[in-house]
Design an enzyme around this catalytic site. Structure first.
Site, PDB file in Angstrom:
ATOM      1  N   GLN A  47       5.891   4.235  -1.546  1.00  0.00           N
ATOM      2  CA  GLN A  47       5.635   3.962  -0.398  1.00  0.00           C
ATOM      3  C   GLN A  47       7.389   3.933   0.177  1.00  0.00           C
ATOM      4  O   GLN A  47       7.149   3.326   0.988  1.00  0.00           O
ATOM      5  CB  GLN A  47       5.744   2.322  -0.819  1.00  0.00           C
ATOM      6  N   HIS A  67      -2.658  13.880   2.848  1.00  0.00           N
ATOM      7  CA  HIS A  67      -2.625  15.170   3.462  1.00  0.00           C
ATOM      8  C   HIS A  67      -3.693  15.550   4.233  1.00  0.00           C
ATOM      9  O   HIS A  67      -4.026  16.467   4.282  1.00  0.00           O
ATOM     10  CB  HIS A  67      -1.931  16.162   2.639  1.00  0.00           C
ATOM     11  N   ASP A  80       5.900  11.281   2.970  1.00  0.00           N
ATOM     12  CA  ASP A  80       5.899  12.828   2.623  1.00  0.00           C
ATOM     13  C   ASP A  80       7.852  11.744   3.345  1.00  0.00           C
ATOM     14  O   ASP A  80       8.249  12.520   2.102  1.00  0.00           O
ATOM     15  CB  ASP A  80       5.445  13.666   3.336  1.00  0.00           C
ATOM     16  N   ARG A 105      12.816  -4.473  -8.470  1.00  0.00           N
ATOM     17  CA  ARG A 105      11.901  -3.772  -8.740  1.00  0.00           C
ATOM     18  C   ARG A 105      11.727  -2.506  -8.158  1.00  0.00           C
ATOM     19  O   ARG A 105      11.338  -2.905  -6.793  1.00  0.00           O
ATOM     20  CB  ARG A 105      10.775  -4.278  -9.135  1.00  0.00           C
ATOM     21  N   HIS A 150       3.168   3.194  -9.972  1.00  0.00           N
ATOM     22  CA  HIS A 150       2.454   1.748  -9.047  1.00  0.00           C
ATOM     23  C   HIS A 150       1.440   2.708  -8.043  1.00  0.00           C
ATOM     24  O   HIS A 150       2.110   2.863  -6.927  1.00  0.00           O
ATOM     25  CB  HIS A 150       3.692   1.857  -8.061  1.00  0.00           C
ATOM     26  N   ASN A 194       0.877  -0.975 -12.357  1.00  0.00           N
ATOM     27  CA  ASN A 194       0.958  -2.211 -10.956  1.00  0.00           C
ATOM     28  C   ASN A 194      -0.973  -2.017 -11.026  1.00  0.00           C
ATOM     29  O   ASN A 194      -1.215  -1.199 -10.759  1.00  0.00           O
ATOM     30  CB  ASN A 194       1.465  -2.012 -10.047  1.00  0.00           C
ATOM     31  N   GLU A 195      -0.830  -3.742 -11.154  1.00  0.00           N
ATOM     32  CA  GLU A 195      -2.228  -4.176 -10.433  1.00  0.00           C
ATOM     33  C   GLU A 195      -3.403  -3.323 -11.552  1.00  0.00           C
ATOM     34  O   GLU A 195      -4.008  -2.570 -10.776  1.00  0.00           O
ATOM     35  CB  GLU A 195      -2.090  -3.777  -9.270  1.00  0.00           C
ATOM     36  N   ASN A 335       1.456 -10.099  -9.102  1.00  0.00           N
ATOM     37  CA  ASN A 335       0.750 -10.227  -7.695  1.00  0.00           C
ATOM     38  C   ASN A 335       0.723 -11.385  -6.828  1.00  0.00           C
ATOM     39  O   ASN A 335      -0.234 -11.038  -7.637  1.00  0.00           O
ATOM     40  CB  ASN A 335       0.946  -8.733  -7.349  1.00  0.00           C
ATOM     41  N   TYR A 337      -0.838 -12.725  -3.397  1.00  0.00           N
ATOM     42  CA  TYR A 337      -0.699 -12.980  -1.673  1.00  0.00           C
ATOM     43  C   TYR A 337      -1.099 -13.861  -0.761  1.00  0.00           C
ATOM     44  O   TYR A 337      -0.942 -15.356   0.299  1.00  0.00           O
ATOM     45  CB  TYR A 337      -0.728 -11.565  -0.717  1.00  0.00           C
ATOM     46  N   GLU A 401       5.179  -9.907  -7.023  1.00  0.00           N
ATOM     47  CA  GLU A 401       4.805  -9.471  -5.751  1.00  0.00           C
ATOM     48  C   GLU A 401       4.559 -10.994  -4.620  1.00  0.00           C
ATOM     49  O   GLU A 401       3.970 -11.269  -5.626  1.00  0.00           O
ATOM     50  CB  GLU A 401       4.183  -7.990  -4.969  1.00  0.00           C
TER      51      GLU A 401
END
Length: 508
Positions: A47, A67, A80, A105, A150, A194-195, A335, A337, A401
């Site tokens: 990311q 891509h 990219d 992290r 991740h 992760n997750e 995590n 939200y 998160e």
């Protein structure tokens, strides 16, 4: 808690708090973070890093997926370049230092470290980059928290079936061993994956994330089954080969919504939701007998039989794996939200993990929505979810998160309001409910590539101009707010003044 009276206005009146936190808001001490509590920020390799084909880095599944430019990513965006943190990591660390964070992290790019996907070739350039980043953090008094994976597995491994292939367990173990050997002397806290369940559903059920496979009812279960084994393998490697010398910790990460009953008193629906979404991955690790929850096993078996399958679509662990997975977490990472209302019903995706639950998940129309349509502001669900997690023996817990998305503004008052409300619920969970929370990480430090939404939705407390090749950073109002929170170690209920959008990070 003892009832204590004050004689001066500067001394607080403490009252006995009920289990649901009644009166707790009157006690200002509940707005303070505990001693040694970690306040940090979080990002992930694909990311923010960019440099997707620098040196001998291998291709990741997200490189391949983006891509294709077939419209599955908003605006056909790619990672990219992203925030260009591969080249601008020193600037990022300097900004983290100014913010005052205790910890950062990050995740490591598996194909950057192992270009072929396997441990037969270790990239010296990849090792150097992460060593340089870790050293820069430590030199500035910032503790690194490392996520090994991740979501950006090497594309070559996906050609072999990816997380649907049980050999991924061994391949991930080989990768983990490299990470522990190269960085474990400097890093004291690791998260292997992760997750797991969230990634498996997005990537192998819905096909929204790389590698974009739609295999509902089977893909999510096979993927999560193998990820649990891979996590346990990494944990055992650390315990057996590195723990004595490095004395670090390896935790398990779960992504979890809060679940509230749509009809008052409908505890059955809430319990089922938590069994299928928390227990799915936590019961094998924290459960007294290990393995998947009995409720989940029986419901999937029943649905599978109704659908004409010869056996349950939920894979079975051997007794050896049940024992090997059990207890493989030194801490629990979470995590979170948002939350959902739950009620009995059926998902139309048949077969699937969603349908197997016999539940329908909805939102209250009154809940505020972030830029991400799935993200509703429900702070009370956060505390309720934390209470549910404490049932797994109240383990040491880190919120790895938590954050709010918008479409990009430096005067991000809605983000501050979100943090203020969610932090308050977390602090009440600590001080009133006695939940063993040790740290909190902002998602996210920087605006970044937000998976299938590209650069449309922004979670950062620091803005990145993705239209400028230099990727300049600009602190947002929320960054200033967080700087004060971290400095005072107390939740500030005051609003901060708006800032001029032309301000730069040097004005923090």
């Amino acid at each position: 808690m003892l009832l204590t009276a004050s004689l001066g206005s500067s001394i607080l009146l403490f009252v006995v708090a009920s289990a649901n936190g009644e009166f707790a808001e009157e006690n200002e001490e509940y707005l303070r973070f505990p001693a040694n509590f970690l306040l940090g920020a979080a990002t992930a390799a694909y990311q923010i890093e960019g440099a997707w084909n620098v040196s001998d880095k291998g291709e990741s599944v997200w490189d391949r997926y983006c891509h294709l430019k077939d419209g599955r990513i908003f605006n056909n965006d790619t990672g990219d370049v992203a925030a260009n943190s591969y080249y601008q990591y020193k600037e990022d660390v300097a900004l983290l230092k100014k913010l005052g964070v205790d910890s950062y992290r990050i995740s490591l790019s598996w194909p950057r470290l192992l270009p072929t996907g396997f441990s037969n070739k270790i990239s010296s350039a990849g090792v150097k980059y992460y060593n340089d980043l870790i050293d820069q953090l430590l030199a500035n008094g910032i503790e690194p928290l490392i996520t090994l994976y991740h979501w950006d597995q090497p594309q070559i491994l996906e050609e072999f079936g990816g997380w649907l292939n049980s050999e991924m367990v061994n391949w991930f173990g080989d990768y983990a061993r490299v990470v522990f050997r190269e960085f474990g002397s400097k890093v004291k806290r690791f998260i292997p994956i992760n997750e797991p369940s969230g990634m498996c559903k997005s990537s192998y059920t819905y096909g929204a994330y790389a590698p974009g496979k739609k295999l509902p009812g089977f893909g999510e279960y096979l993927c999560t089954h193998n990820m649990l084994k891979a996590h346990a393998t990494a944990y055992r490697i650390y315990q057996n080969e590195f723990k004595a010398a490095q004395n670090g910790e390896v935790g398990f990460l779960v992504n979890l919504f809060g679940f509230l009953p749509k009809s008052p008193g409908d505890t059955d629906s809430v319990n089922t939701a938590y069994a299928f979404n928390a227990g799915w991955t936590l019961n094998p690790i924290y459960g007294e007998n290990g393995d998947y929850p009995d409720l989940m096993k029986s419901k999937v078996a029943e649905k599978s039989k109704q659908q004409g399958y010869e056996r349950s679509r939920l894979p079975e662990f051997s007794s050896w794996w049940i024992d090997n997975i059990k207890g493989t977490a030194d801490f629990l990472a979470v995590n979170h939200y948002t939350s959902r209302l739950v009620e009995p019903g059926d998902s139309n995706l048949i077969p699937s993990h969603d349908n197997d639950q016999g539940l329908v998940y909805v939102s209250d129309p009154s809940w505020k929505t972030a830029a991400s349509q799935w993200l509703k502001v429900v702070p009370e669900g956060f505390r309720q979810m934390l209470r549910e997690l404490s049932k797994y023996g109240n383990p040491p817990l880190y919120i790895t998160e938590n954050g709010f998305s918008d479409f990009g503004t430096v005067n991000d008052t809605a983000r501050i309001d979100y943090y203020r409300a969610y932090l308050k619920e977390m602090l009440l969970a600590i001080h009133v409910d006695g939940i063993n929370i040790r740290g909190y990480y902002i998602w996210s430090f920087l605006d970044n590539f937000e998976w299938e939404m590209g650069y449309r939705e922004r979670f950062g407390i620091v803005a990145v101009d993705f239209n400028d090749p230099k990727r300049p950073r600009t602190e947002k109002q929320s960054a200033r707010w967080w700087k004060n929170i971290i400095a005072t170690r107390k939740l500030d209920t005051k609003r901060v003044p708006e800032i001029n959008p032309t301000n730069n990070v040097d004005e923090l």
